[in-house]
Motif scaffolding. Structure first.
Motif, PDB file in Angstrom:
ATOM      1  N   ARG A 265       0.671  -1.088   0.048  1.00 14.71           N
ATOM      2  CA  ARG A 265       0.060  -0.100  -0.121  1.00 14.71           C
ATOM      3  C   ARG A 265       1.084   1.202   0.020  1.00 14.71           C
ATOM      4  NH1 ARG A 265      -2.523  -3.046   3.712  1.00 14.71           N
ATOM      5  NH2 ARG A 265      -4.691  -4.223   3.262  1.00 14.71           N
ATOM      6  N   LEU A 266       1.389   1.574  -1.110  1.00  8.99           N
ATOM      7  CA  LEU A 266       2.321   2.554  -1.420  1.00  8.99           C
ATOM      8  C   LEU A 266       2.015   3.780  -0.898  1.00  8.99           C
ATOM      9  CD1 LEU A 266       3.737   1.947  -4.777  1.00  8.99           C
ATOM     10  CD2 LEU A 266       4.566   0.798  -2.623  1.00  8.99           C
ATOM     11  N   PRO A 267       0.877   4.348  -0.805  1.00 10.69           N
ATOM     12  CA  PRO A 267       0.530   5.637  -0.090  1.00 10.69           C
ATOM     13  C   PRO A 267       0.735   5.728   1.440  1.00 10.69           C
ATOM     14  CG  PRO A 267      -1.084   5.288  -1.778  1.00 10.69           C
ATOM     15  CD  PRO A 267      -0.363   4.057  -1.476  1.00 10.69           C
ATOM     16  N   SER A 268       1.067   4.427   1.946  1.00 11.51           N
ATOM     17  CA  SER A 268       1.168   4.617   3.373  1.00 11.51           C
ATOM     18  C   SER A 268       2.597   4.614   4.108  1.00 11.51           C
ATOM     19  CB  SER A 268       0.610   3.109   4.123  1.00 11.51           C
ATOM     20  OG  SER A 268       1.190   2.135   3.489  1.00 11.51           O
ATOM     21  N   HIS A 269       3.392   4.864   2.833  1.00 13.73           N
ATOM     22  CA  HIS A 269       5.112   5.168   3.085  1.00 13.73           C
ATOM     23  C   HIS A 269       5.210   6.562   2.511  1.00 13.73           C
ATOM     24  CE1 HIS A 269       5.431   0.733   4.028  1.00 13.73           C
ATOM     25  NE2 HIS A 269       4.482   0.744   2.808  1.00 13.73           N
ATOM     26  N   PRO A 270       4.989   7.683   3.366  1.00 12.17           N
ATOM     27  CA  PRO A 270       5.321   8.985   3.084  1.00 12.17           C
ATOM     28  C   PRO A 270       6.960   9.108   3.200  1.00 12.17           C
ATOM     29  CG  PRO A 270       4.349   9.039   5.043  1.00 12.17           C
ATOM     30  CD  PRO A 270       4.224   7.610   4.609  1.00 12.17           C
ATOM     31  N   TYR A 271       7.456  10.092   2.308  1.00 19.97           N
ATOM     32  CA  TYR A 271       8.944  10.482   2.550  1.00 19.97           C
ATOM     33  C   TYR A 271       9.055  12.025   2.441  1.00 19.97           C
ATOM     34  CZ  TYR A 271       8.898  10.490  -2.621  1.00 19.97           C
ATOM     35  OH  TYR A 271       8.555  10.602  -3.791  1.00 19.97           O
ATOM     36  N   ASP A 272       9.848  12.596   3.031  1.00 24.41           N
ATOM     37  CA  ASP A 272      10.043  13.931   3.208  1.00 24.41           C
ATOM     38  C   ASP A 272      11.144  14.594   2.313  1.00 24.41           C
ATOM     39  OD1 ASP A 272       8.309  14.334   5.374  1.00 24.41           O
ATOM     40  OD2 ASP A 272       9.799  13.858   6.695  1.00 24.41           O
ATOM     41  N   ILE A 273      10.919  15.655   1.701  1.00 21.82           N
ATOM     42  CA  ILE A 273      11.788  16.287   0.497  1.00 21.82           C
ATOM     43  C   ILE A 273      12.020  17.678   1.151  1.00 21.82           C
ATOM     44  CG2 ILE A 273      12.114  17.291  -1.673  1.00 21.82           C
ATOM     45  CD1 ILE A 273      10.237  15.019  -2.686  1.00 21.82           C
ATOM     46  N   ASN A 274      13.438  17.741   1.709  1.00 23.18           N
ATOM     47  CA  ASN A 274      14.061  18.894   2.273  1.00 23.18           C
ATOM     48  C   ASN A 274      14.703  19.652   0.879  1.00 23.18           C
ATOM     49  OD1 ASN A 274      13.215  18.486   4.961  1.00 23.18           O
ATOM     50  ND2 ASN A 274      15.137  16.993   4.982  1.00 23.18           N
ATOM     51  N   HIS A 275      13.652  20.899   0.410  1.00 25.18           N
ATOM     52  CA  HIS A 275      14.429  21.619  -0.796  1.00 25.18           C
ATOM     53  C   HIS A 275      15.555  22.538  -0.406  1.00 25.18           C
ATOM     54  CE1 HIS A 275      11.230  20.230  -3.200  1.00 25.18           C
ATOM     55  NE2 HIS A 275      10.559  20.492  -2.363  1.00 25.18           N
ATOM     56  N   CYS A 276      16.316  22.822  -1.492  1.00 28.55           N
ATOM     57  CA  CYS A 276      17.506  23.671  -1.094  1.00 28.55           C
ATOM     58  C   CYS A 276      17.028  25.199  -0.619  1.00 28.55           C
ATOM     59  CB  CYS A 276      18.251  23.960  -2.476  1.00 28.55           C
ATOM     60  SG  CYS A 276      18.801  22.122  -3.017  1.00 28.55           S
ATOM     61  N   ASN A 277      15.764  25.668  -0.741  1.00 29.25           N
ATOM     62  CA  ASN A 277      15.280  26.838  -0.425  1.00 29.25           C
ATOM     63  C   ASN A 277      14.838  26.746   1.042  1.00 29.25           C
ATOM     64  OD1 ASN A 277      13.103  25.517  -0.696  1.00 29.25           O
ATOM     65  ND2 ASN A 277      12.201  26.806  -2.329  1.00 29.25           N
ATOM     66  N   GLY A 278      15.113  25.687   1.639  1.00 34.54           N
ATOM     67  CA  GLY A 278      14.669  25.729   3.019  1.00 34.54           C
ATOM     68  C   GLY A 278      13.465  25.030   3.186  1.00 34.54           C
ATOM     69  N   THR A 279      12.350  24.929   2.292  1.00 32.31           N
ATOM     70  CA  THR A 279      11.210  24.311   2.533  1.00 32.31           C
ATOM     71  C   THR A 279      11.165  22.866   2.506  1.00 32.31           C
ATOM     72  OG1 THR A 279      10.663  24.188  -0.132  1.00 32.31           O
ATOM     73  CG2 THR A 279      10.226  26.335   1.476  1.00 32.31           C
ATOM     74  N   LYS A 280       9.922  22.450   3.009  1.00 29.14           N
ATOM     75  CA  LYS A 280       9.972  21.019   3.130  1.00 29.14           C
ATOM     76  C   LYS A 280       8.562  20.539   2.940  1.00 29.14           C
ATOM     77  CE  LYS A 280       9.711  18.662   7.048  1.00 29.14           C
ATOM     78  NZ  LYS A 280      10.122  18.215   8.299  1.00 29.14           N
ATOM     79  N   ASN A 281       8.119  19.366   1.912  1.00 29.77           N
ATOM     80  CA  ASN A 281       7.228  19.052   1.878  1.00 29.77           C
ATOM     81  C   ASN A 281       7.036  17.390   1.849  1.00 29.77           C
ATOM     82  OD1 ASN A 281       8.717  19.000  -0.867  1.00 29.77           O
ATOM     83  ND2 ASN A 281       6.512  17.819  -1.634  1.00 29.77           N
ATOM     84  N   VAL A 282       6.045  16.851   2.345  1.00 33.29           N
ATOM     85  CA  VAL A 282       5.743  15.392   2.429  1.00 33.29           C
ATOM     86  C   VAL A 282       5.083  14.877   1.136  1.00 33.29           C
ATOM     87  CG1 VAL A 282       4.918  13.465   3.607  1.00 33.29           C
ATOM     88  CG2 VAL A 282       5.502  15.698   4.758  1.00 33.29           C
ATOM     89  N   THR A 283       5.684  13.884   0.651  1.00 33.00           N
ATOM     90  CA  THR A 283       5.398  13.222  -0.620  1.00 33.00           C
ATOM     91  C   THR A 283       5.173  11.677  -0.319  1.00 33.00           C
ATOM     92  OG1 THR A 283       6.886  14.502  -1.833  1.00 33.00           O
ATOM     93  CG2 THR A 283       6.060  12.765  -3.107  1.00 33.00           C
ATOM     94  N   TYR A 284       4.159  11.201  -1.057  1.00 32.54           N
ATOM     95  CA  TYR A 284       3.742   9.662  -0.836  1.00 32.54           C
ATOM     96  C   TYR A 284       3.927   8.973  -2.246  1.00 32.54           C
ATOM     97  CZ  TYR A 284       1.436  11.553   3.028  1.00 32.54           C
ATOM     98  OH  TYR A 284       0.896  12.356   4.063  1.00 32.54           O
ATOM     99  N   LEU A 285       4.516   7.931  -2.144  1.00 28.46           N
ATOM    100  CA  LEU A 285       4.426   6.898  -3.277  1.00 28.46           C
ATOM    101  C   LEU A 285       2.797   6.696  -3.708  1.00 28.46           C
ATOM    102  CD1 LEU A 285       7.167   4.301  -2.088  1.00 28.46           C
ATOM    103  CD2 LEU A 285       7.452   6.308  -3.806  1.00 28.46           C
ATOM    104  N   GLN A 286       2.672   6.450  -4.978  1.00 28.90           N
ATOM    105  CA  GLN A 286       1.429   6.442  -5.502  1.00 28.90           C
ATOM    106  C   GLN A 286       1.150   4.901  -5.921  1.00 28.90           C
ATOM    107  OE1 GLN A 286      -0.829   8.813  -5.699  1.00 28.90           O
ATOM    108  NE2 GLN A 286       0.905  10.083  -4.588  1.00 28.90           N
ATOM    109  N   GLY A 287      -0.095   4.465  -5.513  1.00 30.79           N
ATOM    110  CA  GLY A 287      -0.607   2.883  -6.044  1.00 30.79           C
ATOM    111  C   GLY A 287      -0.700   2.108  -4.500  1.00 30.79           C
ATOM    112  N   ASP A 288      -1.930   1.265  -4.815  1.00 28.19           N
ATOM    113  CA  ASP A 288      -2.239   0.425  -3.695  1.00 28.19           C
ATOM    114  C   ASP A 288      -2.207  -1.138  -4.470  1.00 28.19           C
ATOM    115  OD1 ASP A 288      -3.067  -1.314  -1.717  1.00 28.19           O
ATOM    116  OD2 ASP A 288      -4.855   0.055  -1.322  1.00 28.19           O
ATOM    117  N   PHE A 289      -1.426  -1.687  -4.143  1.00 26.03           N
ATOM    118  CA  PHE A 289      -1.229  -2.919  -4.841  1.00 26.03           C
ATOM    119  C   PHE A 289      -1.385  -4.167  -4.000  1.00 26.03           C
ATOM    120  CE2 PHE A 289       1.409  -0.141  -6.796  1.00 26.03           C
ATOM    121  CZ  PHE A 289       0.873   0.433  -7.918  1.00 26.03           C
TER     122      PHE A 289
END
Length: 233
Positions: free
Chosen positions: A69-93
């Motif tokens: 269940r890929l959306p249940s595994h989020p990962y953080d992206i720390n951008h070079c400008n200092g911002t951060k956003n949480v991204t999710y893998l897509q797809g439930d197999f």
């Protein structure tokens, strides 16, 4: 206790069936069934991406695993400008993966039961036509289930590979400069699909040897021998 004693009193170990295709193939089914669900259940993989913002790259690990269940595994992206956003893998197999593992576990239990029956209660198995007939029907059902679940999981695995493709994860890093650090290892999952189709061949082939034990193959009444066939004058 009385039931247990009756069961144990009827137990008579006989390794003879192992030397025959009926028992030998069942042992192979038992082994390959374990391999099928063991290589799928409990799998954990990850893809690691580096964001090059300075002297030290920032690692972004994207983890995933059974039941996929890929959306249940989020990962953080720390951008070079200092911002951060949480991204999710897509797809439930999870449906195809769990179906594949369920067939494997049920097949393992049935193999264990029939091996005990073959080796310890052979006289019970052969004393009537019911045992081989039921065995043939259940084995045929499992052969069909292995065809369906292996095909479904093969397609599901292809979708998992696409959803965890490193090139897709790198696009989520934009506008930063990203590069791959490690790719997910899929060898274990590829082997699981292979084991699934090997089980299909074993279970389908074993139907023939079980069929030979049923009344559909054996004549109901044995033909008279030569002496009985000679009429007396």
């Amino acid at each position: 206790m009385d039931i247990f004693q009756k069961v144990m009193s009827g137990f008579s170990l006989d390794l003879g069936p192992v030397k025959e295709p009926l028992g030998f193939i069942r042992i192979l089914e038992w082994i390959f069934t374990i391999c099928a669900f063991a290589t799928t259940g409990g799998y954990v993989g990850s893809t690691v991406v580096n964001i090059n913002c300075g002297a030290k790259p920032d690692e972004i690990p994207a983890h995933f695993g059974y039941p996929f269940r890929l959306p249940s595994h989020p990962y953080d992206i720390n951008h070079c400008n200092g911002t951060k956003n949480v991204t999710y893998l897509q797809g439930d197999f999870s449906s195809s993966a769990e179906f594949f593992v369920s067939v494997g576990v049920l097949g393992f239990l049935y193999c264990t039961f029939t091996l005990i029956l073959y080796l310890g209660y052979q006289q019970v198995y052969r004393e009537s036509n019911r045992g081989p007939t039921i065995d043939l029907i259940v084995t045929g059902i499992f052969a069909f289930l292995w065809l369906v679940c292996s095909s479904a999981w093969g397609k599901g695995l292809t979708d998992v590979k696409y959803a965890t493709d490193p090139d897709r994860l790198i696009k989520n890093c934009l506008p930063d400069i990203c590069e791959m650090k490690s790719y997910p290892s899929m060898g274990r999952l590829n082997a699981s699909v292979l084991f699934g189709f090997l089980n299909l061949i074993l279970w389908a082939g074993n139907c023939w040897f079980i069929y030979k034990e049923t009344p559909f193959h054996k004549p109901t009444n044995p033909p008279p021998n030569a002496e009985e066939g000679v009429s007396t004058s």
